[in-house]
Each structure stands twice: as C-alpha cells, then as structure tokens.
Design an enzyme around this catalytic site. Structure first.
Site, PDB file in Angstrom:
ATOM      1  N   ASN A 162       0.870  -1.174   0.000  1.00  0.00           N
ATOM      2  CA  ASN A 162       0.000   0.000   0.000  1.00  0.00           C
ATOM      3  C   ASN A 162       0.910   1.227   0.000  1.00  0.00           C
ATOM      4  OD1 ASN A 162      -1.771   2.057   0.572  1.00  0.00           O
ATOM      5  ND2 ASN A 162      -2.321   1.322   2.619  1.00  0.00           N
ATOM      6  N   LYS A 205       0.234   4.292  -0.309  1.00  0.00           N
ATOM      7  CA  LYS A 205      -0.382   5.495   0.283  1.00  0.00           C
ATOM      8  C   LYS A 205      -0.085   6.735  -0.583  1.00  0.00           C
ATOM      9  CE  LYS A 205      -0.202   3.240   4.718  1.00  0.00           C
ATOM     10  NZ  LYS A 205      -0.128   3.305   6.169  1.00  0.00           N
ATOM     11  N   HIS A 249      -9.572   1.089   4.890  1.00  0.00           N
ATOM     12  CA  HIS A 249      -8.283   1.272   5.573  1.00  0.00           C
ATOM     13  C   HIS A 249      -8.488   2.205   6.768  1.00  0.00           C
ATOM     14  CE1 HIS A 249      -4.188   2.515   6.434  1.00  0.00           C
ATOM     15  NE2 HIS A 249      -3.810   1.398   5.831  1.00  0.00           N
ATOM     16  N   GLU A 309      -6.848   4.591   7.856  1.00  0.00           N
ATOM     17  CA  GLU A 309      -6.655   6.021   7.574  1.00  0.00           C
ATOM     18  C   GLU A 309      -7.913   6.609   6.931  1.00  0.00           C
ATOM     19  OE1 GLU A 309      -2.902   5.522   5.561  1.00  0.00           O
ATOM     20  OE2 GLU A 309      -2.059   4.903   7.491  1.00  0.00           O
ATOM     21  N   GLU A 343      -5.479  -4.967  10.534  1.00  0.00           N
ATOM     22  CA  GLU A 343      -4.455  -3.944  10.753  1.00  0.00           C
ATOM     23  C   GLU A 343      -4.746  -3.187  12.047  1.00  0.00           C
ATOM     24  OE1 GLU A 343      -2.458  -2.912   6.745  1.00  0.00           O
ATOM     25  OE2 GLU A 343      -4.083  -1.509   7.089  1.00  0.00           O
ATOM     26  N   GLY A 354       2.469   2.162  10.728  1.00  0.00           N
ATOM     27  CA  GLY A 354       3.434   3.248  10.566  1.00  0.00           C
ATOM     28  C   GLY A 354       4.168   3.616  11.841  1.00  0.00           C
ATOM     29  N   SER A 374       3.354  -2.231  10.358  1.00  0.00           N
ATOM     30  CA  SER A 374       4.811  -2.336  10.579  1.00  0.00           C
ATOM     31  C   SER A 374       5.383  -3.703  10.200  1.00  0.00           C
ATOM     32  CB  SER A 374       5.164  -1.976  12.028  1.00  0.00           C
ATOM     33  OG  SER A 374       4.798  -0.631  12.295  1.00  0.00           O
TER      34      SER A 374
END
Ligand code: PGA
Length: 260
Positions: free
Chosen positions: A9, A11, A95, A97, A167, A173, A213
């Site tokens: 991904n 991003k 996702h 985010e 996730e 991250g 991660s």
C-alpha cells in the site's frame, strides 16, 4: 495450501518516476516467484502508468480506495468502474486512515464493498482496533462489529474474492508491530466469524493478511502463524529491497507450511 498474498500500500507517496521504477523493479525481480501472490496499490493518479508496467506479469494492481457510487456529482471521487477500466483487479476498502482521518463509517464501507463486487473488483477489506480500544479489552467486539457491518448483505458468491486485512491501528506506521501471537489471535477470531457466517470452505479459503509495521525481520514469524496468510505492507513496500525481501521470505515459508 493457499498462497500468501503480499500487497504493498503505497499510500500518498512517491513521484511518478519513482513509482514506475519501483513497479519495474518488482516486476523484473519477481518473475520467477510462483508461491506468492503479489499486489501493489499506487496512488490513483499513477494507476494508468503502473498498469502498463505490470501488464502481462503476475503482479496484481489495486487502488487504495474508491467511491461507492457508479458515477455522478461527487467532485474529486473515483468510481469502481474507473479503476476497473484502468486495469485494477483489487481495491483496498476501509483502511484505518480512511476510517479515522476521513471519517468513513461502516455503512459507507459496506456500500463500497458492494460496489467493488459489482465491478468484479477483489476488495482488500481492512479492519482493526485502536490502542485505546485494545486497552479497554474491546478488540474482538470492535472487529466483530466492523466485520458484521462491513459485510452486511454480502453474498456467498462475492465473498469468495474477498481478502481481509487485520491492521491494528496502533501498529500502522509506528514501527510497533503486533506480536505474531497477538495478531494470530485476532486472525483466528476473524476466521471463526467467516466460518459462522459463510461456512468452513469459504473461511478456510479466505486470505487474511496482517498489516502494521510488517518488515523483512518480522514477516517470517507472522506467516508461520496458523491464521496469517499474507501481509498488507505500507512503509516497507516503498523500497524495492525491503518489499522484495518480504516476498522472498514468504516464498520460502510456503514450502515450510506445506509440510504441516
Ligand atoms: P505500515 O502500513 O506497514 O507502514 O505500518 C500498513 C498499512 O497501513 O497498510
């Protein structure tokens, strides 16, 4: 034995030149990889160029998002039809985010999943709890609810092409991956949920990726867990070296897992 599915991904990263170079390198260096399904998810605006790069290879192309509507007055949005037309087979939906930064609700995510299926796109449906939710012992309640609402009225035929990505928000991250056991516990919960709703055959065949991660140094232990079938990688997918290393390790793991 299912193949591990390793997806990158990207991003909102990379310029066009670097995105093309990265895709070209992944394509060339994975030509002989047959035990791993590989996917990359560049920015919307690079999809057309990257589609040309990966054409004819085994690399699956995915977008990072889509709108639930087919078309209309939704300035700045992109439909499933558009990403299908440009050459995507996959799409990331829900996702964290999107959920936390852009306020996407379970209901909206459910509509997007339905729309993706209607265009024969294979969704990578993300679920995951925040650190606070985990701290309050609510992890499985949160996952249960995200699955229940996200998959509402999604039928048996469509679910076959779905990948789920677990996730944990606190691991994305941050460099703090969930431990393999912690992740596997949730993966097992997800598989049980799918078994209950769609039966054993679907649940056993479903790829459940871990994301948060993931790096070359933890992918091995993650993939050795019973219910972890792949990874959705962010940071580590932006450098060919780390992404290719993850794929190389996954390729070897497949052989190990087959023994059991
Ligand atoms: P990360 O991102 O690997 O950089 O933690 C994973 C993701 O958000 O999909």
């Amino acid at each position: 034995m299912k193949k591990p599915f390793i997806a990158g991904n990207w991003k909102m990263n990379l310029c066009l030149k670097d995105a093309i170079t990265l895709a070209e390198t992944i394509k060339t260096k994975t030509e002989n990889v047959s035990n791993v399904d590989i996917g990359i998810c560049p920015s919307f605006v690079f999809l057309g160029d990257i589609a040309k790069v990966v054409k004819g290879s085994n690399i699956r192309l995915g977008s990072q998002n889509m709108h639930s509507k087919e078309s209309g007055a939704y300035t700045g949005e992109v439909s499933g039809q558009m990403i299908k037309d440009i050459g995507c087979s996959h799409v990331i939906i829900g996702h964290s985010e999107r959920r936390h930064v852009f306020g996407e609700t379970d209901e909206f995510i459910n509509k997007k999943l339905k729309s993706a299926f209607s265009f024969q796109l294979a969704p990578i449906f993300c679920v995951g709890e925040t650190l606070e939710e985990r701290g309050h012992g609510k992890t499985t309640d949160i996952i249960d609810n995200q699955l229940r609402e996200g998959l509402r009225d999604i039928n048996y035929e469509n679910i076959k092409t779905l990948t789920i990505a677990y996730e944990p928000v606190w691991a994305i991250g941050t460099g703090k991956s969930a431990s393999p056991e912690q992740a596997n516990e949730v993966h097992t919960f997800i598989r049980k949920f799918i078994t209950k709703e769609y039966g054993e055959e679907i649940a056993e065949g479903m790829v459940i990726q871990y994301g948060g991660s993931v790096k070359p140094d933890n992918i091995n232990d993650l993939l050795l867990q019973t219910d972890i079938d792949g990874a959705l990688t962010g940071g580590a997918s932006l450098e060919s070296e780390s992404f290719l290393k993850i794929i190389e390790i996954a390729d070897k793991i497949t052989a190990v897992k087959e023994v059991y």
